[in-house]
Design a protein around this motif. Structure first.
Motif, short mmCIF file in Angstrom:
data_model
loop_
_atom_site.label_atom_id
_atom_site.label_comp_id
_atom_site.label_asym_id
_atom_site.label_seq_id
_atom_site.Cartn_x
_atom_site.Cartn_y
_atom_site.Cartn_z
N ILE A 12 0.85 -1.21 0.00
CA ILE A 12 0.00 0.00 0.00
C ILE A 12 0.87 1.25 0.00
N CYS A 13 1.92 1.26 0.81
CA CYS A 13 2.86 2.39 0.82
C CYS A 13 3.52 2.56 -0.53
N THR A 14 3.83 1.46 -1.18
CA THR A 14 4.44 1.51 -2.51
C THR A 14 3.50 2.16 -3.52
N ILE A 15 2.24 1.78 -3.48
CA ILE A 15 1.26 2.34 -4.40
C ILE A 15 1.10 3.84 -4.17
N VAL A 16 1.05 4.26 -2.90
CA VAL A 16 0.95 5.69 -2.58
C VAL A 16 2.20 6.42 -3.06
N TYR A 17 3.37 5.84 -2.83
CA TYR A 17 4.62 6.46 -3.26
C TYR A 17 4.68 6.59 -4.78
N LEU A 18 4.30 5.53 -5.49
CA LEU A 18 4.31 5.59 -6.96
C LEU A 18 3.33 6.62 -7.49
N ALA A 19 2.19 6.78 -6.83
CA ALA A 19 1.23 7.81 -7.24
C ALA A 19 1.85 9.20 -7.04
N PHE A 20 2.57 9.37 -5.92
CA PHE A 20 3.25 10.64 -5.66
C PHE A 20 4.32 10.92 -6.72
N VAL A 21 5.12 9.92 -7.02
CA VAL A 21 6.17 10.08 -8.03
C VAL A 21 5.56 10.40 -9.39
N TYR A 22 4.47 9.73 -9.73
CA TYR A 22 3.80 9.99 -11.00
C TYR A 22 3.30 11.43 -11.05
N MET A 23 2.71 11.92 -9.96
CA MET A 23 2.24 13.30 -9.93
C MET A 23 3.40 14.29 -10.08
N MET A 24 4.51 13.99 -9.43
CA MET A 24 5.70 14.84 -9.55
C MET A 24 6.22 14.81 -10.99
N TYR A 25 6.16 13.65 -11.62
CA TYR A 25 6.67 13.50 -12.99
C TYR A 25 5.80 14.25 -13.99
N ILE A 26 4.49 14.10 -13.89
CA ILE A 26 3.62 14.75 -14.88
C ILE A 26 3.55 16.25 -14.68
N MET A 46 16.22 9.29 -11.72
CA MET A 46 15.74 7.92 -11.51
C MET A 46 14.38 7.70 -12.19
N THR A 47 13.48 8.66 -12.06
CA THR A 47 12.16 8.50 -12.68
C THR A 47 12.29 8.46 -14.19
N ARG A 48 13.08 9.36 -14.75
CA ARG A 48 13.29 9.35 -16.20
C ARG A 48 13.97 8.07 -16.67
N ALA A 49 14.86 7.55 -15.82
CA ALA A 49 15.53 6.29 -16.16
C ALA A 49 14.51 5.15 -16.24
N TRP A 50 13.60 5.08 -15.29
CA TRP A 50 12.60 4.01 -15.30
C TRP A 50 11.57 4.20 -16.40
N VAL A 51 11.25 5.44 -16.74
CA VAL A 51 10.38 5.67 -17.89
C VAL A 51 11.08 5.17 -19.15
N SER A 52 12.38 5.39 -19.25
CA SER A 52 13.16 4.88 -20.40
C SER A 52 13.17 3.36 -20.43
N VAL A 53 13.31 2.74 -19.27
CA VAL A 53 13.30 1.27 -19.21
C VAL A 53 11.94 0.74 -19.67
N ILE A 54 10.88 1.38 -19.20
CA ILE A 54 9.53 0.96 -19.61
C ILE A 54 9.37 1.09 -21.12
N ASN A 55 10.01 2.11 -21.69
CA ASN A 55 9.97 2.31 -23.15
C ASN A 55 11.06 1.52 -23.88
N ARG A 56 11.70 0.58 -23.17
CA ARG A 56 12.73 -0.32 -23.71
C ARG A 56 13.95 0.42 -24.25
N ASN A 57 14.37 1.45 -23.54
CA ASN A 57 15.55 2.20 -23.94
C ASN A 57 16.53 2.23 -22.76
N VAL A 58 17.25 1.14 -22.60
CA VAL A 58 18.13 0.97 -21.45
C VAL A 58 19.33 1.91 -21.52
N VAL A 59 19.80 2.23 -22.71
CA VAL A 59 20.94 3.14 -22.86
C VAL A 59 20.59 4.51 -22.28
N ASP A 60 19.41 5.03 -22.61
CA ASP A 60 18.99 6.31 -22.04
C ASP A 60 18.83 6.21 -20.53
#
Length: 117
Positions: A12-26, A46-60
């Motif tokens: 539950i804490c993870t979900i709340v934290y990820l929602a916070f990170v998402y709000m900060m990102y957008i 770190m957030t941009r790095a994980w967005v890149s990983v989700i988009n399959r761009n590990v180099v970025d």
């Protein structure tokens, strides 16, 4: 290995934290550390790095934050109360290597500041 009551709270804490990170990102919110001290923290990018990983761009992802790979391992440490492996020496060695990696990243960023992210 996992205490189910503690595990539920952690998820539950993870979900709340990820929602916070998402709000900060957008909202394109800056790192407070960078904004007030003018120095990139070890977590910057770190957030941009994980967005890149989700988009399959590990180099970025490595270019944004080379320690992005440590997040799943650290999360497993949290979920398992620090006991991923049966051998405590292995657990603490991995945790120490991750900490050393973040310290090296921080020192590198101190010595090589970037004007814009």
């Amino acid at each position: 290995m996992f205490n189910t009551k503690k595990l539920a709270v952690k998820i539950i804490c993870t979900i709340v934290y990820l929602a916070f990170v998402y709000m900060m990102y957008i909202t394109n919110c800056e790192c407070i550390y960078l904004k007030f001290l003018g120095i990139q923290c070890p977590g910057c990018g770190m957030t941009r790095a994980w967005v890149s990983v989700i988009n399959r761009n590990v180099v970025d992802a490595f270019s944004f934050n080379p320690m992005f790979w440590s997040v799943p391992m650290l999360y497993m440490f949290i979920l398992a109360d620090g006991h991923i492996f049966k051998n405590n020496y292995v657990n603490y060695s991995i945790l120490a290597l991750i900490c050393i990696g973040f310290i090296i990243l921080f020192l590198f960023r101190l010595l090589n500041p970037v004007s814009n992210l």
